[in-house]
Design a protein around this motif. Structure first.
Motif, short mmCIF file in Angstrom:
data_model
loop_
_atom_site.label_atom_id
_atom_site.label_comp_id
_atom_site.label_asym_id
_atom_site.label_seq_id
_atom_site.Cartn_x
_atom_site.Cartn_y
_atom_site.Cartn_z
N GLY A 10 0.83 -1.20 0.00
CA GLY A 10 0.00 0.00 0.00
C GLY A 10 0.86 1.25 0.00
N ARG A 11 0.26 2.31 -0.47
CA ARG A 11 0.97 3.60 -0.56
C ARG A 11 0.21 4.66 0.24
NH1 ARG A 11 2.36 4.77 -6.60
NH2 ARG A 11 3.73 6.24 -5.57
N PRO A 12 0.54 4.80 1.53
CA PRO A 12 -0.15 5.79 2.35
C PRO A 12 0.03 7.22 1.86
CG PRO A 12 1.37 4.48 3.68
CD PRO A 12 1.49 4.02 2.27
N ASN A 13 1.12 7.49 1.12
CA ASN A 13 1.34 8.84 0.60
C ASN A 13 0.44 9.14 -0.61
OD1 ASN A 13 2.75 7.00 -1.01
ND2 ASN A 13 4.31 8.50 -1.57
N VAL A 14 -0.23 8.11 -1.14
CA VAL A 14 -1.15 8.30 -2.27
C VAL A 14 -2.59 8.41 -1.77
CG1 VAL A 14 -2.11 7.18 -4.33
CG2 VAL A 14 0.36 7.18 -3.94
N SER A 15 -2.94 7.58 -0.77
CA SER A 15 -4.31 7.60 -0.26
C SER A 15 -4.35 7.14 1.19
CB SER A 15 -5.21 6.70 -1.10
OG SER A 15 -6.50 6.61 -0.52
N LYS A 16 -5.19 7.78 1.96
CA LYS A 16 -5.39 7.36 3.36
C LYS A 16 -6.18 6.05 3.43
CE LYS A 16 -9.45 10.31 3.81
NZ LYS A 16 -10.00 11.49 4.48
N TYR A 17 -6.71 5.60 2.30
CA TYR A 17 -7.49 4.37 2.27
C TYR A 17 -6.67 3.16 1.78
CZ TYR A 17 -11.29 7.71 2.69
OH TYR A 17 -12.11 8.71 3.12
N TRP A 18 -5.35 3.23 1.90
CA TRP A 18 -4.51 2.16 1.38
C TRP A 18 -4.80 0.80 2.02
CZ3 TRP A 18 -0.93 -0.67 4.20
CH2 TRP A 18 -0.62 -0.18 5.49
N ILE A 19 -5.15 0.79 3.30
CA ILE A 19 -5.45 -0.49 3.96
C ILE A 19 -6.75 -1.07 3.38
CG2 ILE A 19 -6.10 -1.60 6.15
CD1 ILE A 19 -4.28 0.45 7.56
N GLN A 20 -7.76 -0.25 3.26
CA GLN A 20 -9.02 -0.71 2.70
C GLN A 20 -8.84 -1.17 1.25
OE1 GLN A 20 -8.48 2.03 4.50
NE2 GLN A 20 -10.24 2.58 5.74
N ASP A 21 -8.10 -0.39 0.47
CA ASP A 21 -7.88 -0.73 -0.94
C ASP A 21 -7.16 -2.07 -1.07
OD1 ASP A 21 -9.08 1.67 -1.60
OD2 ASP A 21 -7.21 2.70 -2.06
N GLY A 22 -6.13 -2.27 -0.27
CA GLY A 22 -5.40 -3.54 -0.30
C GLY A 22 -6.27 -4.70 0.17
N SER A 23 -7.09 -4.45 1.17
CA SER A 23 -7.98 -5.50 1.69
C SER A 23 -9.03 -5.89 0.66
CB SER A 23 -8.67 -5.03 2.98
OG SER A 23 -7.71 -4.78 3.98
N ILE A 24 -9.58 -4.91 -0.03
CA ILE A 24 -10.55 -5.20 -1.08
C ILE A 24 -9.88 -6.02 -2.19
CG2 ILE A 24 -11.93 -4.15 -2.94
CD1 ILE A 24 -12.46 -1.82 -0.90
N SER A 25 -8.68 -5.63 -2.58
CA SER A 25 -7.94 -6.38 -3.60
C SER A 25 -7.74 -7.82 -3.17
CB SER A 25 -6.58 -5.73 -3.86
OG SER A 25 -6.74 -4.46 -4.40
N SER A 26 -7.35 -7.99 -1.92
CA SER A 26 -7.13 -9.33 -1.37
C SER A 26 -8.41 -10.15 -1.46
CB SER A 26 -6.67 -9.21 0.08
OG SER A 26 -6.68 -10.45 0.72
N SER A 27 -9.51 -9.55 -1.10
CA SER A 27 -10.79 -10.26 -1.12
C SER A 27 -11.17 -10.69 -2.53
CB SER A 27 -11.90 -9.37 -0.55
OG SER A 27 -11.63 -9.07 0.79
N PHE A 28 -10.99 -9.81 -3.50
CA PHE A 28 -11.33 -10.16 -4.88
C PHE A 28 -10.45 -11.29 -5.38
CE2 PHE A 28 -13.82 -6.34 -4.92
CZ PHE A 28 -14.77 -6.56 -5.90
N MET A 29 -9.17 -11.25 -5.07
CA MET A 29 -8.27 -12.32 -5.50
C MET A 29 -8.64 -13.64 -4.81
SD MET A 29 -4.60 -10.47 -6.03
CE MET A 29 -4.63 -9.50 -4.52
N TRP A 30 -9.01 -13.56 -3.53
CA TRP A 30 -9.42 -14.77 -2.80
C TRP A 30 -10.65 -15.39 -3.44
CZ3 TRP A 30 -7.17 -16.33 2.02
CH2 TRP A 30 -7.78 -17.45 2.59
N LEU A 31 -11.63 -14.55 -3.77
CA LEU A 31 -12.85 -15.06 -4.40
C LEU A 31 -12.56 -15.69 -5.76
CD1 LEU A 31 -15.34 -12.18 -3.53
CD2 LEU A 31 -15.38 -14.53 -2.63
N ARG A 32 -11.71 -15.06 -6.54
CA ARG A 32 -11.37 -15.60 -7.86
C ARG A 32 -10.62 -16.92 -7.72
NH1 ARG A 32 -12.78 -17.05 -12.51
NH2 ARG A 32 -11.26 -16.81 -14.16
N ALA A 33 -9.70 -17.01 -6.77
CA ALA A 33 -8.97 -18.25 -6.55
C ALA A 33 -9.94 -19.36 -6.17
CB ALA A 33 -7.92 -18.07 -5.46
N THR A 34 -10.90 -19.05 -5.31
CA THR A 34 -11.90 -20.03 -4.90
C THR A 34 -12.71 -20.52 -6.11
OG1 THR A 34 -12.03 -19.02 -2.72
CG2 THR A 34 -13.85 -20.43 -3.35
N GLU A 35 -13.09 -19.59 -6.99
CA GLU A 35 -13.81 -19.97 -8.22
C GLU A 35 -12.98 -20.94 -9.06
OE1 GLU A 35 -14.65 -16.43 -10.42
OE2 GLU A 35 -16.40 -15.92 -9.22
#
Length: 148
Positions: free
Chosen positions: A54-79
């Motif tokens: 994550g890049r905190p200097n780009v967005s204060k939402y870096w944790i949320q953005d990374g978590s969302i990305s993780s979730s999407f990849m997890w769902l795709r892997a499960t599929e």
């Protein structure tokens, strides 16, 4: 999985590119990442790892953005019936522990100092199916119109 991720635009806070992914397939690097405290032993058996930064200097939402990305990849892997393991690197409650974990990954993969390391997903085809976990029922976690 990463190709699917990159083709489909995943929403980010304020539409800012605050997270980046590193795909690791080199067995020696996977064995090094396996030693990320508190030790992700399952990574040495993985076919690949996806490091979420994550890049905190780009967005204060870096944790949320990374978590969302993780979730999407997890769902795709499960599929795709690919096994996934989640290794938390960033530790919100313990700054020193987080620094130790992040520094290990940063040094292992030459990650720039302005990036934070959120997590590592290990992916592959497990020999055995994981034990089924008892999840809470939807009645225990979904409320309508108010909390109770």
């Amino acid at each position: 999985m990463i190709e699917t991720y990159s083709r489909n635009r995943i929403a980010t806070g304020n539409n800012l590119p605050s997270r980046e992914l590193i795909l690791v397939t080199n067995k020696q690097k996977l064995e090094t990442l396996e030693k990320t405290p508190p030790y992700m032993e399952w990574l040495k058996e993985a076919s690949a790892a996806i490091v979420i930064t994550g890049r905190p200097n780009v967005s204060k939402y870096w944790i949320q953005d990374g978590s969302i990305s993780s979730s999407f990849m997890w769902l795709r892997a499960t599929e795709l019936e690919v096994g996934v393991g989640f290794g938390a690197v960033f530790n919100f409650e313990d700054e020193n522990e987080s620094a130790k974990r992040e520094e290990w990954v940063r040094n292992s993969l030459n990650i720039l100092n302005d990036r934070r390391i959120l997590a590592i997903l290990g992916v592959g085809f497990p020999e055995n199916k994981p034990k089924t976990k008892k999840l809470p029922s939807k009645e225990e976690i979904i409320y309508y119109e108010s909390f109770k």
